[in-house]
Design a protein around this motif. Structure first.
Motif, PDB file in Angstrom:
ATOM      1  N   GLU A   1       0.833  -1.204   0.000  1.00  0.00           N
ATOM      2  CA  GLU A   1       0.000   0.000   0.000  1.00  0.00           C
ATOM      3  C   GLU A   1       0.868   1.255   0.000  1.00  0.00           C
ATOM      4  N   LEU A   2       1.937   1.228   0.792  1.00  0.00           N
ATOM      5  CA  LEU A   2       2.853   2.363   0.835  1.00  0.00           C
ATOM      6  C   LEU A   2       3.514   2.573  -0.523  1.00  0.00           C
ATOM      7  N   GLN A   3       3.957   1.484  -1.137  1.00  0.00           N
ATOM      8  CA  GLN A   3       4.587   1.613  -2.447  1.00  0.00           C
ATOM      9  C   GLN A   3       3.614   2.183  -3.480  1.00  0.00           C
ATOM     10  N   ALA A   4       2.362   1.729  -3.445  1.00  0.00           N
ATOM     11  CA  ALA A   4       1.358   2.247  -4.385  1.00  0.00           C
ATOM     12  C   ALA A   4       1.128   3.739  -4.165  1.00  0.00           C
ATOM     13  N   PHE A   5       1.058   4.158  -2.902  1.00  0.00           N
ATOM     14  CA  PHE A   5       0.880   5.576  -2.601  1.00  0.00           C
ATOM     15  C   PHE A   5       2.064   6.385  -3.126  1.00  0.00           C
ATOM     16  N   CYS A   6       3.270   5.867  -2.886  1.00  0.00           N
ATOM     17  CA  CYS A   6       4.472   6.565  -3.355  1.00  0.00           C
ATOM     18  C   CYS A   6       4.467   6.685  -4.882  1.00  0.00           C
ATOM     19  N   GLN A   7       4.122   5.605  -5.559  1.00  0.00           N
ATOM     20  CA  GLN A   7       4.075   5.646  -7.020  1.00  0.00           C
ATOM     21  C   GLN A   7       3.072   6.692  -7.508  1.00  0.00           C
ATOM     22  N   ASP A   8       1.934   6.760  -6.851  1.00  0.00           N
ATOM     23  CA  ASP A   8       0.900   7.724  -7.242  1.00  0.00           C
ATOM     24  C   ASP A   8       1.359   9.166  -7.045  1.00  0.00           C
ATOM     25  N   ASN A   9       2.329   9.357  -6.144  1.00  0.00           N
ATOM     26  CA  ASN A   9       2.798  10.704  -5.822  1.00  0.00           C
ATOM     27  C   ASN A   9       4.218  10.987  -6.315  1.00  0.00           C
ATOM     28  N   GLY A  10       4.710  10.143  -7.197  1.00  0.00           N
ATOM     29  CA  GLY A  10       6.027  10.391  -7.786  1.00  0.00           C
ATOM     30  C   GLY A  10       7.182  10.223  -6.821  1.00  0.00           C
ATOM     31  N   ILE A  11       6.985   9.383  -5.798  1.00  0.00           N
ATOM     32  CA  ILE A  11       8.017   9.148  -4.786  1.00  0.00           C
ATOM     33  C   ILE A  11       8.611   7.757  -4.998  1.00  0.00           C
ATOM     34  N   GLN A  12       9.916   7.681  -5.192  1.00  0.00           N
ATOM     35  CA  GLN A  12      10.587   6.400  -5.412  1.00  0.00           C
ATOM     36  C   GLN A  12      10.829   5.699  -4.080  1.00  0.00           C
ATOM     37  N   LEU A  13      10.443   4.430  -3.984  1.00  0.00           N
ATOM     38  CA  LEU A  13      10.693   3.645  -2.777  1.00  0.00           C
ATOM     39  C   LEU A  13      12.110   3.079  -2.807  1.00  0.00           C
ATOM     40  N   GLU A  14      12.740   3.097  -1.631  1.00  0.00           N
ATOM     41  CA  GLU A  14      14.094   2.557  -1.468  1.00  0.00           C
ATOM     42  C   GLU A  14      14.110   1.647  -0.248  1.00  0.00           C
ATOM     43  N   ALA A  15      14.809   0.523  -0.333  1.00  0.00           N
ATOM     44  CA  ALA A  15      14.814  -0.477   0.738  1.00  0.00           C
ATOM     45  C   ALA A  15      16.040  -0.351   1.633  1.00  0.00           C
ATOM     46  N   TRP A  16      15.792  -0.282   2.955  1.00  0.00           N
ATOM     47  CA  TRP A  16      16.888  -0.556   3.883  1.00  0.00           C
ATOM     48  C   TRP A  16      16.625  -1.912   4.540  1.00  0.00           C
ATOM     49  N   SER A  17      17.685  -2.533   5.014  1.00  0.00           N
ATOM     50  CA  SER A  17      17.604  -3.893   5.556  1.00  0.00           C
ATOM     51  C   SER A  17      16.946  -4.864   4.581  1.00  0.00           C
ATOM     52  N   PRO A  18      17.382  -4.861   3.298  1.00  0.00           N
ATOM     53  CA  PRO A  18      16.725  -5.725   2.312  1.00  0.00           C
ATOM     54  C   PRO A  18      16.856  -7.213   2.619  1.00  0.00           C
ATOM     55  N   LEU A  19      17.870  -7.590   3.392  1.00  0.00           N
ATOM     56  CA  LEU A  19      18.067  -9.005   3.718  1.00  0.00           C
ATOM     57  C   LEU A  19      17.546  -9.341   5.117  1.00  0.00           C
ATOM     58  N   MET A  20      16.787  -8.420   5.704  1.00  0.00           N
ATOM     59  CA  MET A  20      16.208  -8.609   7.036  1.00  0.00           C
ATOM     60  C   MET A  20      17.290  -8.968   8.062  1.00  0.00           C
ATOM     61  N   GLN A  21      18.428  -8.267   7.908  1.00  0.00           N
ATOM     62  CA  GLN A  21      19.580  -8.470   8.799  1.00  0.00           C
ATOM     63  C   GLN A  21      19.954  -9.951   8.887  1.00  0.00           C
ATOM     64  N   GLY A  22      19.880 -10.630   7.750  1.00  0.00           N
ATOM     65  CA  GLY A  22      20.298 -12.022   7.667  1.00  0.00           C
ATOM     66  C   GLY A  22      19.245 -13.044   8.046  1.00  0.00           C
TER      67      GLY A  22
ATOM     68  N   LEU B   1      16.570 -13.915   6.646  1.00  0.00           N
ATOM     69  CA  LEU B   1      15.908 -14.615   5.536  1.00  0.00           C
ATOM     70  C   LEU B   1      16.823 -15.608   4.830  1.00  0.00           C
ATOM     71  N   LEU B   2      18.068 -15.694   5.268  1.00  0.00           N
ATOM     72  CA  LEU B   2      19.042 -16.486   4.515  1.00  0.00           C
ATOM     73  C   LEU B   2      18.759 -17.990   4.564  1.00  0.00           C
ATOM     74  N   ASP B   3      17.969 -18.436   5.544  1.00  0.00           N
ATOM     75  CA  ASP B   3      17.639 -19.862   5.613  1.00  0.00           C
ATOM     76  C   ASP B   3      16.186 -20.131   5.207  1.00  0.00           C
ATOM     77  N   ASN B   4      15.557 -19.163   4.529  1.00  0.00           N
ATOM     78  CA  ASN B   4      14.170 -19.356   4.102  1.00  0.00           C
ATOM     79  C   ASN B   4      14.105 -20.377   2.967  1.00  0.00           C
ATOM     80  N   GLN B   5      13.287 -21.403   3.148  1.00  0.00           N
ATOM     81  CA  GLN B   5      13.265 -22.525   2.208  1.00  0.00           C
ATOM     82  C   GLN B   5      12.761 -22.120   0.821  1.00  0.00           C
ATOM     83  N   VAL B   6      11.731 -21.279   0.778  1.00  0.00           N
ATOM     84  CA  VAL B   6      11.181 -20.848  -0.518  1.00  0.00           C
ATOM     85  C   VAL B   6      12.263 -20.146  -1.340  1.00  0.00           C
TER      86      VAL B   6
END
Length: 278
Positions: free
Chosen positions: A176-197, A199-204
């Motif tokens: 929802e936040l990303q959609a709002f940002c897109q509608d308002n010309g705001i680029q989304l940027e990720a911090w902690s993209p790896l969830m501080q490690g 997610l590294l053992d996530n099976q999927v």
């Protein structure tokens, strides 16, 4: 798409899709070497903040890294952020000048309000607008702002934020936040993209990684990019810095993107922007 590929922000400034972050990397040789490794290996974006207390080391690394790589300051995109204690019109301008002096730079490419401190972020935003209009910053934005914070800011702002840097990974997709940002010309940027490690053992994600002969980190970074989100993974090891950028030779299928999107649990590793105390 490659490591130097950029997206065009709402004001026409080009920002690299992938950069290096230096959160929790202390001043010293490890920090300097990490940023220099990134520059040497093709990164053109570096993200720091006043509260990280490492702007001087980042500045040293930028000077040395640019000199060794043989390209100009204008080819590097540098971001910093104003901390909560300095959110006020005059205080924010002073904080900007302090960050600039520590970095040893003439300007910043991007300056962000680090957290949406109620009652303070509007005055700080006016300061960013002043600095931007004076040509001291190429782009201005915010960090950790939710939809209601953005609505409140935009209501009185002369200039909309160009970036919103937020916690973003497969466990918190913020659609929802990303959609709002897109509608308002705001680029989304990720911090902690790896969830501080975490997610590294996530099976999927592991199964998708095995299919492509990639690491889990590479799959997540690629997922970010295909979702149209700028990302700044942190590492201090040269082999990992290289690996994090080796994500442009494959593409996730729509089905694989959906599988990763479905991992969302609205789960944070960082503070809740509506309930933080610092």
């Amino acid at each position: 798409m490659n490591l130097q590929s950029t997206t065009t922000l709402s004001n026409g400034v080009k920002m690299p899709w992938l950069g290096i972050g230096v959160f929790k990397v202390e001043e010293g040789p490890e920090l300097v070497n990490a940023v220099k490794f990134a520059i040497k290996n093709g990164y053109r974006s570096v993200d720091t903040a006043a509260i990280y207390e490492n702007e001087e080391g980042v500045g040293q690394a930028i000077r040395e890294g640019l000199a060794e790589a043989g390209f100009s300051r204008e080819e590097l995109f540098v971001t910093s952020k104003v901390w909560n204690a300095d959110l006020g019109y005059e205080a924010t301008i002073a904080a900007y000048e302090t960050s600039l002096a520590k970095l040893g730079l003439d300007y910043l490419d991007l300056y962000l309000i680090h957290w949406p401190v109620e009652g303070k972020f509007k005055d700080a935003w006016r300061a960013l607008e002043t600095l931007y209009k004076a040509g001291k910053i190429k782009a201005i934005g915010v960090s950790n702002f939710q939809i209601h914070h953005l609505e409140e800011l935009i209501k009185d702002a002369e200039i909309k934020p160009m970036i919103n840097q937020v916690e973003y990974h497969p466990r918190i997709t913020q659609k929802e936040l990303q959609a709002f940002c897109q509608d308002n010309g705001i680029q989304l940027e990720a911090w902690s993209p790896l969830m501080q490690g975490q997610l590294l053992d996530n099976q999927v994600i592991q199964e998708i990684a095995q299919k492509y002969g990639k690491s889990v980190a590479q799959i997540i970074i690629r997922w970010d990019l295909q979702n149209g989100v700028i990302t700044i993974p942190k590492s201090t090891k040269e082999h990992r810095i290289i690996e994090n950028a080796s994500v442009f030779d494959f593409e996730l299928s729509a089905e694989e993107m959906d599988l990763i999107n479905e991992l969302n649990q609205n789960l944070r590793v960082g503070p809740d922007p509506d309930n933080f105390d610092f």
